[in-house]
Write an enzyme that holds these catalytic residues in place. Structure first.
Site, PDB file in Angstrom:
ATOM      1  N   ARG A 179       0.942  -1.120  -0.033  1.00 26.43           N
ATOM      2  CA  ARG A 179       0.054  -0.075   0.013  1.00 26.43           C
ATOM      3  C   ARG A 179       0.994   1.396   0.167  1.00 26.43           C
ATOM      4  NH1 ARG A 179      -3.362  -0.560   4.903  1.00 26.43           N
ATOM      5  NH2 ARG A 179      -1.477  -1.458   5.667  1.00 26.43           N
ATOM      6  N   ASN A 215      -6.087  -2.807   1.853  1.00 29.19           N
ATOM      7  CA  ASN A 215      -6.117  -4.114   2.190  1.00 29.19           C
ATOM      8  C   ASN A 215      -7.389  -4.763   2.054  1.00 29.19           C
ATOM      9  OD1 ASN A 215      -3.319  -4.420   2.094  1.00 29.19           O
ATOM     10  ND2 ASN A 215      -3.408  -4.478   4.382  1.00 29.19           N
TER      11      ASN A 215
END
Length: 93
Positions: free
Chosen positions: A18, A36
């Site tokens: 990320r 996520n």
């Protein structure tokens, strides 16, 4: 302007996917978000000039060095005029 919605599968959580995604998007001037998912996948939206968004989709097929990307699903969506790139919290199951 284009918008791509991607789901990345494989070993993509716990490998700085990320944050690395956010850094790459900001460096390319691409807006959107990444998060996520509870099933271990990563979901992202990339919005901006077609060539730069294509670069982010290509990047998602590899991810950061410690990731092991098995599959990337890509959907076209209509641009929503996003102006930043954020790391979002995972959705609640």
């Amino acid at each position: 302007m284009v918008r791509k919605h991607v789901i990345v599968s494989g070993r993509v959580q716990g490998v700085f996917f990320r944050d690395t995604c956010r850094q790459n998007a900001l460096a390319r001037g691409v807006s959107g978000w990444v998060r996520n998912l509870p099933d271990g996948d990563v979901e992202a939206v990339f919005e901006g000039p077609e060539e730069r968004v294509a670069q982010m989709v290509e990047w998602a097929h590899q991810g950061p060095p410690s990731a092991d990307v098995a599959k990337v699903e890509v959907r076209d969506e209509g641009p929503q005029g996003l102006s930043s790139f954020e790391v979002l919290p995972a959705p609640r199951p």
